[in-house]
Design a protein around this motif. Structure first.
Motif, PDB file in Angstrom:
ATOM      1  N   ASP A  42       0.810  -1.221   0.000  1.00 23.50           N
ATOM      2  CA  ASP A  42       0.000   0.000   0.000  1.00 23.50           C
ATOM      3  C   ASP A  42       0.841   1.267   0.000  1.00 23.50           C
ATOM      4  OD1 ASP A  42      -2.352  -1.653   0.685  1.00 23.50           O
ATOM      5  OD2 ASP A  42      -1.297  -1.884   2.596  1.00 23.50           O
ATOM      6  N   HIS A  43       2.088   1.149   0.392  1.00 27.09           N
ATOM      7  CA  HIS A  43       2.886   2.354   0.604  1.00 27.09           C
ATOM      8  C   HIS A  43       4.362   2.020   0.334  1.00 27.09           C
ATOM      9  CE1 HIS A  43       2.567   6.354   2.818  1.00 27.09           C
ATOM     10  NE2 HIS A  43       3.864   6.271   2.560  1.00 27.09           N
ATOM     11  N   ILE A  44       5.097   2.969  -0.197  1.00 23.33           N
ATOM     12  CA  ILE A  44       6.543   2.776  -0.373  1.00 23.33           C
ATOM     13  C   ILE A  44       7.256   3.703   0.612  1.00 23.33           C
ATOM     14  CG2 ILE A  44       8.506   2.985  -1.977  1.00 23.33           C
ATOM     15  CD1 ILE A  44       6.499   2.680  -4.297  1.00 23.33           C
ATOM     16  N   VAL A  45       8.224   3.158   1.332  1.00 18.61           N
ATOM     17  CA  VAL A  45       9.046   4.006   2.205  1.00 18.61           C
ATOM     18  C   VAL A  45      10.494   3.893   1.734  1.00 18.61           C
ATOM     19  CG1 VAL A  45       9.905   4.398   4.546  1.00 18.61           C
ATOM     20  CG2 VAL A  45       7.514   3.790   4.204  1.00 18.61           C
ATOM     21  N   ILE A  46      11.114   5.039   1.531  1.00 15.08           N
ATOM     22  CA  ILE A  46      12.502   5.053   1.052  1.00 15.08           C
ATOM     23  C   ILE A  46      13.377   5.654   2.141  1.00 15.08           C
ATOM     24  CG2 ILE A  46      14.068   5.995  -0.704  1.00 15.08           C
ATOM     25  CD1 ILE A  46      11.400   6.252  -2.428  1.00 15.08           C
ATOM     26  N   GLU A  47      14.340   4.881   2.620  1.00 13.82           N
ATOM     27  CA  GLU A  47      15.296   5.432   3.599  1.00 13.82           C
ATOM     28  C   GLU A  47      16.548   5.818   2.833  1.00 13.82           C
ATOM     29  OE1 GLU A  47      16.605   2.992   6.958  1.00 13.82           O
ATOM     30  OE2 GLU A  47      18.174   4.464   7.372  1.00 13.82           O
ATOM     31  N   THR A  48      16.898   7.086   2.884  1.00 13.85           N
ATOM     32  CA  THR A  48      18.085   7.555   2.156  1.00 13.85           C
ATOM     33  C   THR A  48      19.330   7.364   3.022  1.00 13.85           C
ATOM     34  OG1 THR A  48      18.015   9.801   3.024  1.00 13.85           O
ATOM     35  CG2 THR A  48      16.672   9.354   1.096  1.00 13.85           C
ATOM     36  N   THR A  49      20.483   7.547   2.429  1.00  8.09           N
ATOM     37  CA  THR A  49      21.704   7.524   3.242  1.00  8.09           C
ATOM     38  C   THR A  49      21.737   8.822   4.050  1.00  8.09           C
ATOM     39  OG1 THR A  49      23.188   8.808   1.840  1.00  8.09           O
ATOM     40  CG2 THR A  49      22.921   6.482   1.281  1.00  8.09           C
ATOM     41  N   GLY A  50      22.503   8.798   5.117  1.00 12.28           N
ATOM     42  CA  GLY A  50      22.616   9.994   5.945  1.00 12.28           C
ATOM     43  C   GLY A  50      23.342  11.129   5.252  1.00 12.28           C
ATOM     44  N   LEU A  51      23.927  10.846   4.090  1.00 10.74           N
ATOM     45  CA  LEU A  51      24.650  11.900   3.366  1.00 10.74           C
ATOM     46  C   LEU A  51      23.923  12.278   2.076  1.00 10.74           C
ATOM     47  CD1 LEU A  51      28.349  10.734   3.860  1.00 10.74           C
ATOM     48  CD2 LEU A  51      27.227  12.686   4.915  1.00 10.74           C
ATOM     49  N   ALA A  52      22.661  11.919   1.994  1.00  6.94           N
ATOM     50  CA  ALA A  52      21.932  12.204   0.751  1.00  6.94           C
ATOM     51  C   ALA A  52      21.395  13.628   0.746  1.00  6.94           C
ATOM     52  CB  ALA A  52      20.786  11.221   0.586  1.00  6.94           C
ATOM     53  N   ASN A  53      21.468  14.238  -0.424  1.00  7.26           N
ATOM     54  CA  ASN A  53      20.802  15.508  -0.647  1.00  7.26           C
ATOM     55  C   ASN A  53      19.408  15.147  -1.157  1.00  7.26           C
ATOM     56  OD1 ASN A  53      19.875  17.940  -1.525  1.00  7.26           O
ATOM     57  ND2 ASN A  53      21.479  18.277  -3.047  1.00  7.26           N
ATOM     58  N   PRO A  54      18.351  15.488  -0.419  1.00  2.10           N
ATOM     59  CA  PRO A  54      17.026  15.002  -0.822  1.00  2.10           C
ATOM     60  C   PRO A  54      16.507  15.605  -2.123  1.00  2.10           C
ATOM     61  CG  PRO A  54      16.916  16.207   1.270  1.00  2.10           C
ATOM     62  CD  PRO A  54      18.331  16.268   0.830  1.00  2.10           C
TER      63      PRO A  54
END
Ligand SMILES: Nc1nc2c(ncn2[C@@H]2O[C@H](COP(=O)(O)OP(=O)(O)OP(=O)(O)O)[C@@H](O)[C@H]2O)c(=O)[nH]1
Length: 353
Positions: free
Chosen positions: A174-186
């Motif tokens: 039902d939903h997508i969750v994306i965890e970025t790296t701690g150094l990602a520019n969103p």
């Protein structure tokens, strides 16, 4: 060697504070670190409620607003079709701000939703993937993206992964969750949701949740970066729940001074030696070592030993049991400035039995 109980090991790790008091003293201040978590949580709670102040723009979305003639009146009325695209949430935040912890909370909470997770980790070794609650009822699928940072090198992979999810696994989540790296520019990640037709037509960016580690935020926000180098901590906060999809051509560079060192090695670790090694690193290098995390195979212990370090804050405890056929492999990642891979490897090897 006598068999160690989890409690004994945990207290051994903590007992290091007796002879190197500085790093471990901060253990008692941990609860005040993540002051803004309450803000993040409330942002998260509002994810399913569309922000009424944000206009819904149907640019390139195939189900666009249509005008139909009303049978009762001569006036045309506008019917906005229900947006049934799959919602996606980006979890961002600097290294060690609590993204994986929040993700695990989402995956284990009882909300009745099936969630597909895309996990992007900085450093070649997949530690977070192993710590995400994979068996959680809510986790339909966990996909790892570890060969680069989502905001630059693996953006194409993100597009491919989302396309695959919405075609091959349609209806299963039902939903997508994306965890970025701690150094990602969103910014470039957000842009992907608007710039890529295949994604825009099937997936809507529902929210950007940024976690902030209240203890170390100022340190990273105030960091002066060389010309043309992005301060990721600033960008992450700037883009929290703000989808600036009209941005163009985000040219940015990660700070070349920040690197990662990963150590993967089979063998049993002497806990006391590891204690001294990591404790000394914390004392000497905690400003430069932004993040350290690891899974250790401790001699005499049946559980995997997980440790987490964020600058001068450190925590270690036994986690789940090693599987019967699971190789007892140690995985450690350091992220920070002026990291000397050889030196770190040498320090680690000295802890092996
Ligand atoms: N006191 C406190 N500690 C927290 C909180 N959230 C996470 N932590 C701890 O902070 C450390 C880092 O948490 P993670 O969830 O791994 O952080 P992350 O943002 O995923 O880290 P990266 O993988 O480096 O990006 C762990 O030791 C957590 O237990 C919180 O709300 N309060």
């Amino acid at each position: 060697m006598a068999s160690l109980t989890p409690e004994l090991v945990a207290s051994t790790f903590f007992s290091f504070s007796h002879f190197t008091p500085k790093p471990f003293l901060h253990l008692s201040t941990r609860s005040s670190r993540f002051l803004t978590h309450s803000h993040s949580s409330s942002t998260l709670l509002s994810l399913n409620a569309p922000n009424p102040t944000r206009p819904y723009r149907a640019r390139r979305f195939t189900v666009s607003a249509t005008a139909t003639a009303s049978p009762q009146t001569d006036h045309a009325s506008t019917v906005i079709p229900h947006d049934n695209r799959i919602p996606a949430t980006i979890i961002t935040g600097f290294l060690g701000s609590g993204k994986t912890t929040l993700l695990n909370h989402i995956l284990t909470a009882e909300h009745g939703k099936k969630i597909a997770v895309i996990e992007n980790e900085f450093g070649e070794v997949d530690i977070d993937g192993s710590l995400v609650a994979t068996k959680a009822a809510g986790a339909e699928d966990i996909m790892m993206l570890n060969n680069g940072c989502l905001c630059c090198t693996v953006r194409g992979d993100l597009v491919r992964m989302i396309s695959e999810l919405v075609t091959k696994k349609k209806g299963k989540f039902d939903h997508i969750v994306i965890e970025t790296t701690g150094l990602a520019n969103p910014a470039p990640i957000i842009q992907t949701f608007y710039a890529e037709n295949t994604i825009f037509n099937k997936v809507k960016l529902d929210g950007v949740v940024t976690l902030v580690d209240a203890k170390h935020a100022t340190f990273h926000l105030d960091e002066v970066k060389p010309n043309g180098v992005v301060n990721e901590a600033v960008e992450q906060i700037a883009y929290a729940d703000q989808h600036d999809h009209d941005h163009h051509a985000h040219v940015h560079t990660h700070d070349p001074g920040v690197s990662s060192v990963s150590i993967v090695c089979e063998g049993s670790i002497d806990l006391e030696k590891a204690n001294v090694w990591l404790g000394t690193l914390l004392l000497d290098r905690s400003e430069d070592i932004y993040r350290m995390k690891g899974l250790l195979a401790i001699e005499g212990m049946n559980e995997r030993f997980v440790f987490q370090g964020v600058h001068d804050i450190f925590q270690g405890s036994p986690e789940r049991l090693w599987g019967p056929d699971e190789p007892r492999i140690n995985n450690i990642v350091f992220i920070g400035k002026k990291l000397d891979a050889k030196e770190l490897e040498k320090g680690f090897k000295a802890c092996l039995l």
